[in-house]
Every structure is written in structure tokens, then in C-alpha cells.
Design a protein around this motif. Structure first.
Motif, mmCIF file in Angstrom:
data_model
loop_
_atom_site.group_PDB
_atom_site.id
_atom_site.type_symbol
_atom_site.label_atom_id
_atom_site.label_comp_id
_atom_site.label_asym_id
_atom_site.label_seq_id
_atom_site.Cartn_x
_atom_site.Cartn_y
_atom_site.Cartn_z
ATOM 1 N N THR A 40 0.853 -1.184 0.000
ATOM 2 C CA THR A 40 0.000 0.000 0.000
ATOM 3 C C THR A 40 0.898 1.247 0.000
ATOM 4 O O THR A 40 2.117 1.152 0.167
ATOM 5 C CB THR A 40 -0.931 0.034 1.227
ATOM 6 O OG1 THR A 40 -0.143 0.061 2.423
ATOM 7 C CG2 THR A 40 -1.856 -1.183 1.240
ATOM 8 N N MET A 41 0.254 2.396 -0.156
ATOM 9 C CA MET A 41 1.000 3.650 -0.102
ATOM 10 C C MET A 41 1.552 3.917 1.299
ATOM 11 O O MET A 41 2.606 4.545 1.453
ATOM 12 C CB MET A 41 0.095 4.801 -0.536
ATOM 13 C CG MET A 41 0.790 6.146 -0.598
ATOM 14 S SD MET A 41 1.832 6.361 -2.048
ATOM 15 C CE MET A 41 0.570 6.624 -3.298
ATOM 16 N N PHE A 42 0.866 3.398 2.324
ATOM 17 C CA PHE A 42 1.331 3.593 3.699
ATOM 18 C C PHE A 42 2.625 2.817 3.922
ATOM 19 O O PHE A 42 2.860 1.763 3.328
ATOM 20 C CB PHE A 42 0.254 3.124 4.684
ATOM 21 C CG PHE A 42 0.645 3.278 6.124
ATOM 22 C CD1 PHE A 42 0.636 4.518 6.739
ATOM 23 C CD2 PHE A 42 1.042 2.173 6.864
ATOM 24 C CE1 PHE A 42 1.004 4.666 8.062
ATOM 25 C CE2 PHE A 42 1.404 2.305 8.190
ATOM 26 C CZ PHE A 42 1.389 3.555 8.788
ATOM 27 N N ASP A 43 3.479 3.340 4.793
ATOM 28 C CA ASP A 43 4.766 2.746 5.118
ATOM 29 C C ASP A 43 5.666 2.648 3.884
ATOM 30 O O ASP A 43 6.332 1.625 3.655
ATOM 31 C CB ASP A 43 4.586 1.367 5.753
ATOM 32 C CG ASP A 43 5.869 0.906 6.446
ATOM 33 O OD1 ASP A 43 6.703 1.766 6.780
ATOM 34 O OD2 ASP A 43 6.035 -0.321 6.628
ATOM 35 N N SER A 44 5.675 3.702 3.092
ATOM 36 C CA SER A 44 6.557 3.762 1.921
ATOM 37 C C SER A 44 7.072 5.186 1.763
ATOM 38 O O SER A 44 6.473 6.150 2.265
ATOM 39 C CB SER A 44 5.823 3.323 0.652
ATOM 40 O OG SER A 44 4.813 4.247 0.297
ATOM 41 N N TYR A 45 8.188 5.308 1.034
ATOM 42 C CA TYR A 45 8.722 6.634 0.752
ATOM 43 C C TYR A 45 7.785 7.439 -0.139
ATOM 44 O O TYR A 45 7.787 8.669 -0.088
ATOM 45 C CB TYR A 45 10.084 6.514 0.069
ATOM 46 C CG TYR A 45 11.132 5.820 0.905
ATOM 47 C CD1 TYR A 45 11.522 6.326 2.144
ATOM 48 C CD2 TYR A 45 11.758 4.671 0.455
ATOM 49 C CE1 TYR A 45 12.492 5.698 2.902
ATOM 50 C CE2 TYR A 45 12.729 4.033 1.204
ATOM 51 C CZ TYR A 45 13.096 4.546 2.420
ATOM 52 O OH TYR A 45 14.050 3.924 3.179
ATOM 53 N N TRP A 46 7.002 6.741 -0.947
ATOM 54 C CA TRP A 46 6.109 7.440 -1.884
ATOM 55 C C TRP A 46 5.105 8.315 -1.155
ATOM 56 O O TRP A 46 4.749 9.398 -1.639
ATOM 57 C CB TRP A 46 5.384 6.433 -2.769
ATOM 58 C CG TRP A 46 6.298 5.572 -3.572
ATOM 59 C CD1 TRP A 46 6.676 4.282 -3.308
ATOM 60 C CD2 TRP A 46 6.983 5.946 -4.773
ATOM 61 N NE1 TRP A 46 7.543 3.826 -4.268
ATOM 62 C CE2 TRP A 46 7.750 4.822 -5.180
ATOM 63 C CE3 TRP A 46 7.022 7.106 -5.541
ATOM 64 C CZ2 TRP A 46 8.534 4.836 -6.325
ATOM 65 C CZ3 TRP A 46 7.802 7.121 -6.675
ATOM 66 C CH2 TRP A 46 8.546 6.003 -7.066
ATOM 67 N N ALA A 47 4.614 7.857 -0.011
ATOM 68 C CA ALA A 47 3.629 8.639 0.736
ATOM 69 C C ALA A 47 4.224 9.963 1.205
ATOM 70 O O ALA A 47 3.613 11.030 1.061
ATOM 71 C CB ALA A 47 3.121 7.827 1.924
ATOM 72 N N VAL A 48 5.441 9.923 1.749
ATOM 73 C CA VAL A 48 6.080 11.136 2.256
ATOM 74 C C VAL A 48 6.424 12.079 1.101
ATOM 75 O O VAL A 48 6.216 13.297 1.182
ATOM 76 C CB VAL A 48 7.330 10.779 3.069
ATOM 77 C CG1 VAL A 48 7.949 12.034 3.673
ATOM 78 C CG2 VAL A 48 6.981 9.787 4.172
ATOM 79 N N ILE A 49 6.945 11.514 -0.004
ATOM 80 C CA ILE A 49 7.296 12.349 -1.156
ATOM 81 C C ILE A 49 6.059 13.011 -1.733
ATOM 82 O O ILE A 49 6.070 14.208 -2.071
ATOM 83 C CB ILE A 49 8.007 11.494 -2.225
ATOM 84 C CG1 ILE A 49 9.362 11.024 -1.707
ATOM 85 C CG2 ILE A 49 8.175 12.274 -3.519
ATOM 86 C CD1 ILE A 49 10.071 10.057 -2.635
#
Length: 314
Positions: free
Chosen positions: A171-180
Motif C-alpha cells: 500500500t501507499m502507507f509505510d513507503s517513501y512514496w507517501a512522504v514524497i
């Protein structure tokens, strides 16, 4: 009989004019005005006020904690060493946290500038209908407090699926993509506002000449407008990298794996459960601040040029 005085001026020549005022000696300088002296004194005071906490942190990081606890932080040092810097770098595992921060800050800053330059070019150079309204919409996005959408974004990112090669949690959660994505979404409005106002100052004749030569919209944007915006892009890039690198809130909310957290979270590893060595924490803070200082030094010329844009005409 004495001879009459003869006139040495020739016919048709102009009479001698008034004598030119004497120039001041080259070694003498004009005395500065009291207003300018007061301005310089005020700027020096503000600069010292901002540099004082940093100087105190560096000073404390070079002294043992027992010495400062006994004699105070403003006492003269008995011994100075870099032992706290070595201990802070090894105990907190800063190497992997540095890499995590670069994974977030570098793509985030580049993506925000790239997307913002698209919108700014369309608003400032293409004269699209409703461009002013679009610019106001992007600018108004910066007025929204970021904390009010933490919960909706948390729920949303837990429901957005991603392939395994993009996120371990699928999922998008717990990934760098969410913060970026959050950083780009909140910073793009400010970048659009700055770049659009700068692009409006560029001579319109440059684009008109390019259109006459057969340049398309992409050529006008990529090969003509963007090179002229280099000082503004450098100034914005420095600010964007600094803001994303120093962020702690979004990574703490959207990343649950401790190995993915940015460098700002590494300072929390230097705090004990019952005791905190604040001199060690000061050394860690100085290490964390070094990359942003390095980026500023590398882009200093372009950053200052970007800040002084529009200060003078011609």
C-alpha cells in the motif's frame, strides 16, 4: 604712453566658463549616514541572534556533559574533543538515515520544481484563460494547515494499493512514496507562485522570436524559458531540499518501519529512557545539519542571485 592690453582670445571662440569644482581627494570616503549605520547594527544584531543557538550547540558538543552540568554551558572549557561526534554517528546509525532522507528530499524537491515549472509556464507565458484564478488556487493551497489532513491522508494511503517492488506493505502507507507525495503536494503551490512571478519578468519578445522561428510549446518551455529561470530554480531547490530534509511530522505519521525513517528521527535514538546527554544530542544535531549547509554552500551563488531578482531594473 603704455601699450594697451591685447586680447588673446581669437574671434569666434567662446569665453572661458566657470572653473570646475575641485574633486575630493581619492583617499577620502564619504561619511556613512546615521540611518545606514543603524540598519547595519540592526542586521548584525539579528544575525547574531540567529547564530547564537547554533554556536552554543557546537560549543556544547565539544565539551563533556559532566563539565557543563557542573560549571554551566556559558563557562570556559576545561577540555574540548570530537568524541561526541563519533559517538553520535555510531550510536544512532546515521548512515542509513542519511540515505533515507536523501531518498525523500532529492526526488521530492526535483519533482516539485518540475511540476511547478509546468504550471508556472502555462500561467505566465501562454496566457491561458483563467490563469490568474489558477495561480490564486495554487497559492491558497499553502494557507491550509497541514495537520488538519493527517487523519484523512492516513486512511487514504492505507487504501491505495502499490506493487511489491514499490512498497513492502503493498500500500501507499509505510513507503517513501507517501512522504514524497505529501511534500510535493504542499510545496508545489509556493513554487508555482515564485516561478510564475519570475517568468512574467522575462521579455516576451524572446518567445515571440522563437515562435517566428517555428518553436513549439515544449521548445519554448524546455530550451528557452527554463534556462532563463536557473537562479529562481536554484533558490527554490535549496529551500525545498532544506524543508523536506528537516521534516519529521510526515515521516513519523506515514512510515511505521524504523529502518525507513529519515535522519531527523535518528536524533531520537540518542535520548535515553531516564537520562539524556544533551551535549551528545547537540553533536547529533550538528551532524544532521551538515548536508543542508553543504547544499547551501554549493548553490550559494545561484541562491543569492535568486533572492535578489527584481531588486533592480536594467
Amino acid at each position: 604712453m603704455s601699450p594697451l592690453p591685447t586680447d588673446t582670445t581669437t574671434a569666434g571662440s567662446a569665453p572661458p566658463g566657470p572653473a570646475a569644482p575641485a574633486k575630493a581627494p581619492p583617499g577620502r570616503r564619504r561619511r556613512p549616514r546615521p540611518g545606514r549605520l543603524g540598519l547595519h547594527a540592526f542586521l548584525m544584531t539579528v544575525s547574531l541572534a540567529f547564530l547564537a543557538p547554533l554556536a552554543l550547540a557546537v560549543y556544547a558538543s565539544l565539551r563533556p556533559y559532566d563539565e557543563t552540568s557542573e560549571h554551566g554551558y556559558f563557562s570556559l572549557p576545561r577540555s574540548l574533543s570530537f568524541d561526541y561526534y563519533r559517538q553520535a554517528f555510531t550510536d544512532s546509525g546515521m548512515t542509513k538515515y542519511f540515505v533515507n532522507s536523501l531518498i525523500i528530499a532529492v526526488p521530492g524537491a526535483l519533482l516539485a520544481l518540475f511540476l511547478a515549472s509546468f504550471v508556472a509556464f502555462a500561467v505566465a507565458r501562454l496566457r491561458l484563460p483563467g490563469s490568474i484564478l489558477l495561480l490564486m488556487l495554487f497559492t491558497a493551497g499553502n494557507l491550509l494547515p497541514q495537520q488538519v489532513i493527517v487523519t484523512p491522508l492516513y486512511v487514504l494511503f492505507n487504501r491505495i494499493p502499490l506493487p511489491y517492488w514499490m512498497s513492502d506493505s503493498m500500500t501507499m502507507f509505510d513507503s517513501y512514496w507517501a512522504v514524497i507525495l505529501v511534500h510535493v503536494g504542499f510545496q508545489i503551490g509556493f513554487c508555482v507562485f515564485v516561478l510564475a512571478n519570475f517568468m512574467r519578468t522575462l521579455p516576451q519578445e524572446i518567445l515571440e522570436a522563437a515562435i517566428v522561428d517555428g518553436a513549439g510549446v515544449w521548445t519554448q518551455y524546455w530550451r528557452i524559458t527554463l534556462p532563463l529561470c536557473r537562479p529562481a530554480l536554484a533558490a527554490l531547490g535549496t529551500l525545498q531540499f532544506t524543508w523536506m530534509y528537516n521534516d519529521f511530522l510526515w515521516a513519523l505519521v506515514f512510515i511505521s518501519d524504523g529502518d525507513k525513517l529519515p535522519i531527523t528521527s535518528a536524533l531520537n535514538n540518542l535520548r535515553g529512557q531516564f537520562f539524556t546527554d544533551y551535549n551528545l544530542l547537540a553533536a547529533g544535531s550538528v551532524i544532521v545539519a551538515l548536508p543542508t549547509l553543504l547544499v547551501f554552500l554549493l548553490l550559494q551563488r545561484h541562491f543569492i542571485a535568486g533572492l535578489t531578482l527584481g531588486s533592480s531594473k536594467g
